[in-house]
Design an enzyme around this catalytic site. Structure first.
Site, PDB file in Angstrom:
ATOM      1  N   TYR A 130       0.470  -1.006  -0.156  1.00  0.00           N
ATOM      2  CA  TYR A 130       0.279  -0.102   0.030  1.00  0.00           C
ATOM      3  C   TYR A 130       0.979   1.155   0.170  1.00  0.00           C
ATOM      4  CZ  TYR A 130      -3.829  -3.228   0.680  1.00  0.00           C
ATOM      5  OH  TYR A 130      -5.048  -4.147   0.507  1.00  0.00           O
ATOM      6  N   LYS A 185       3.806 -15.554  -1.711  1.00  0.00           N
ATOM      7  CA  LYS A 185       4.196 -16.262  -3.050  1.00  0.00           C
ATOM      8  C   LYS A 185       5.761 -15.642  -2.938  1.00  0.00           C
ATOM      9  CE  LYS A 185       2.671 -15.188  -7.817  1.00  0.00           C
ATOM     10  NZ  LYS A 185       2.138 -16.277  -7.877  1.00  0.00           N
ATOM     11  N   ASP A 218      -1.630 -17.675  -4.635  1.00  0.00           N
ATOM     12  CA  ASP A 218      -2.621 -18.231  -5.492  1.00  0.00           C
ATOM     13  C   ASP A 218      -3.390 -19.608  -5.090  1.00  0.00           C
ATOM     14  OD1 ASP A 218      -0.222 -18.330  -5.954  1.00  0.00           O
ATOM     15  OD2 ASP A 218      -0.221 -18.777  -8.082  1.00  0.00           O
ATOM     16  N   ASP A 242      -5.706  -9.134   2.382  1.00  0.00           N
ATOM     17  CA  ASP A 242      -7.435  -8.421   2.058  1.00  0.00           C
ATOM     18  C   ASP A 242      -7.856  -8.770   0.743  1.00  0.00           C
ATOM     19  OD1 ASP A 242      -8.871  -5.849   1.839  1.00  0.00           O
ATOM     20  OD2 ASP A 242      -7.038  -4.878   1.780  1.00  0.00           O
ATOM     21  N   ASP A 246     -11.368 -10.834   1.731  1.00  0.00           N
ATOM     22  CA  ASP A 246     -13.321 -10.667   0.868  1.00  0.00           C
ATOM     23  C   ASP A 246     -13.791 -12.288   0.742  1.00  0.00           C
ATOM     24  OD1 ASP A 246     -12.893  -7.633   1.177  1.00  0.00           O
ATOM     25  OD2 ASP A 246     -13.747  -7.518  -0.366  1.00  0.00           O
TER      26      ASP A 246
END
Ligand code: NAD
Length: 354
Positions: A130, A185, A218, A242, A246
Site C-alpha cells: 500500500y 509468494k 494463488d 485483504d 473478502d
C-alpha cells in the site's frame, strides 16, 4: 469507557446506527458503562473542515478506550493535498493498529459452498504493497514518465514478527485445529515474502504446539474455495490478506457478514471488512452484521485489555443473537436473500439479546 463513533461514508451512517442500537442494548443489559461520542470523518468532515480526517478526531481517537470506525469512500476522495486522506490507513498507521483480525464462519443454511468454515485471517495492515503506508515521505507509487507507473512494497522484520506472534497466540487461544497457514509468494517475491517466511518460521519455533503450514497465495485462493474447513488461523501480509478475506467472507454468505478489528498493543478500532458500498447507500438495505460483529470483537478486546467487566459476556450475547437471527431465512437482509432492511434486522437482533 469512552467509545468514539465515526460513521464514515456511503452505508456508514446506516450500519453505524444499527450497530449503536445493539450496543445501547448490551450497554444497558450488562451495565457496561459505555459512553459514546461522535465525530465526522470522510465527506462530512471534508465539507466542514477541508479534510476527511481532522487532526482533532485523530487526537480524540488516541484518548478514547475504543473506536467504532465506519467505512469510507476513499476511491472518490480528492487528492491528499486537497484534503482526501485515507482515514482507514491513517488510523492503522498513526495509531499503530497493525493487526487487522478478520474472522469468517459459515452458519447453517448460509454460505456459497457446501463445506463448513471457521477461520480467522490475521492481516498485517501497516505496510506491504500500500503506497500510502510504506514511505516515510512521499508515496510508494510513482511515475517516472507518463507511460510508466511503478509501485514499491515494504516488508519489515519487525512487522512480520509481531503479526506472526499474534497469529500463533490466536491459534493457541482458539483451541481448534491449532494450525497457522502462512500465505506467501516467495517463489517470485524472493526477498520480501522470503523475509516474511523466515520470520514466521522463527516465531513458529516458540509455539511447538501449533502447526505451521505454508501455501502460495494463488493456490490458497483455490484451496479456500475447495476446502475452506481445513483452515484455522491464516497469516498473511497486507494485500494478500485483504483479498483473501473478502473471498472468505463472501464464501460464508456475504461480504456483509464479516466483522473485524484493527488492534495494536494499546488501542483498537472496530471496522467492517467491507467498504462504503455506494451502490446501495441510503436505501436501508445494507447488512449491518459486519459492523455489529466488529463491535462485539471490540468489546472482547476491551474486556481483555481495558478490564471491561462483562465485555466478554456482552460480546457472546451479540454473537448468539446474530446467529439466532441469521438462522431464520425470513430474518435475513437482502444480500442473503431475505426480506429485512438494515433497521429491521438490527431490531430483530436487539430483540434476541436478552
Ligand atoms: P464494497 O465493499 O463497498 O462493496 C462491494 C460490494 O459488496 C458492493 O456490491 C456492495 O453493495 C456490497 N456490500 C458491501 N458491504 C455490504 C453490506 N454491508 N451489505 C450488503 N452488501 C454489501 O467495495 P467497493 O464497491 O469496491 O468500494 C466502495 C468504496 O469503499 C470505495 O470508495 C473503496 O475505496 C471503499 N472501501 C473502503 C474500505 C474501508 O473503509 N475500510 C474498504 C474497502 C473499500
Amino acid at each position: 469507557m469512552n467509545i468514539l463513533v465515526l460513521p464514515g461514508d456511503g452505508i456508514g451512517t446506516e450500519i453505524t446506527d444499527a450497530t449503536l442500537r445493539v450496543l445501547h442494548a448490551v450497554n444497558a443489559n450488562h451495565e457496561l458503562g459505555l459512553v459514546f461520542e461522535f465525530a465526522d470523518i470522510g465527506f462530512a468532515a471534508l465539507a466542514k473542515t477541508g479534510t476527511t480526517l481532522p487532526d482533532e478526531v485523530l487526537a480524540r481517537a488516541r484518548e478514547c478506550d475504543g473506536i467504532l470506525l465506519g467505512p469510507i469512500s476513499h476511491l472518490d476522495y480528492p487528492a491528499r493535498d486537497k484534503g482526501g486522506v485515507n482515514v482507514s490507513a491513517a488510523f492503522r498507521v498513526k495509531l499503530d493498529l497493525y493487526a487487522n483480525v478478520r474472522p469468517a464462519r459459515t452458519r447453517p443454511g448460509l454460505g456459497r459452498g457446501h463445506a463448513a468454515m471457521d477461520l480467522v485471517i490475521m492481516r498485517e495492515c501497516t505496510e506491504g504493497f500500500y503506497p500510502d503506508r510504506n514511505m516515510h515521505a512521499g508515496s510508494g507509487e510513482f511515475m517516472p514518465t507518463p507511460d510508466i507507473a511503478m509501485s514499491l512494497r515494504k516488508i519489515t522484520r519487525h512487522a512480520c514478527e509481531r503479526i506472526a506472534r499474534r497469529a500463533f497466540d490466536l491459534a493457541r487461544r482458539r483451541q481448534k485445529q491449532k494450525r497457522v497457514t502462512a500465505v506467501h509468494k516467495a517463489n517470485n517475491f524472493i526477498l520480501t515474502d522470503g523475509l516474511f517466511l523466515e520470520v514466521t518460521r522463527t516465531v513458529a519455533r516458540e509455539y511447538p504446539d501449533i502447526e505451521l503450514e505454508e501455501i502460495i497465495v494463488d493456490a490458497m485462493a483455490a484451496r479456500l474455495v475447495r476446502d475452506p474447513g481445513r483452515f484455522d488461523v491464516v497469516l498473511a501480509t497486507n494485500f494478500y490478506a485483504d483479498i483473501l478475506s473478502d473471498l472468505a467472507s463472501e464464501l460464508s454468505g456475504s461480504l456483509g457478514l464479516a466483522g473485524s478489528i484493527n488492534a495494536g498493543e494499546t488501542r483498537c478500532a472496530a471496522q467492517a471488512q467491507h467498504g462504503s458500498a455506494p451502490d446501495i447507500a441510503g436505501r436501508d438495505i445494507a447488512n449491518p452484521t459486519s459492523l455489529i460483529l466488529s463491535a462485539a470483537m471490540l468489546l472482547e478486546w476491551l474486556a481483555e485489555h481495558r478490564g471491561l467487566r462483562a465485555g466478554e459476556k456482552a460480546a457472546r450475547s451479540i454473537h448468539n443473537a446474530i446467529d439466532s437471527a441469521l438462522a431464520e431465512p425470513k430474518e435475513r437482509t437482502h444480500d442473503l436473500g431475505g426480506p429485512l432492511g438494515t433497521r429491521a434486522f438490527a431490531e430483530r437482533v436487539v430483540g434476541r439479546l436478552a
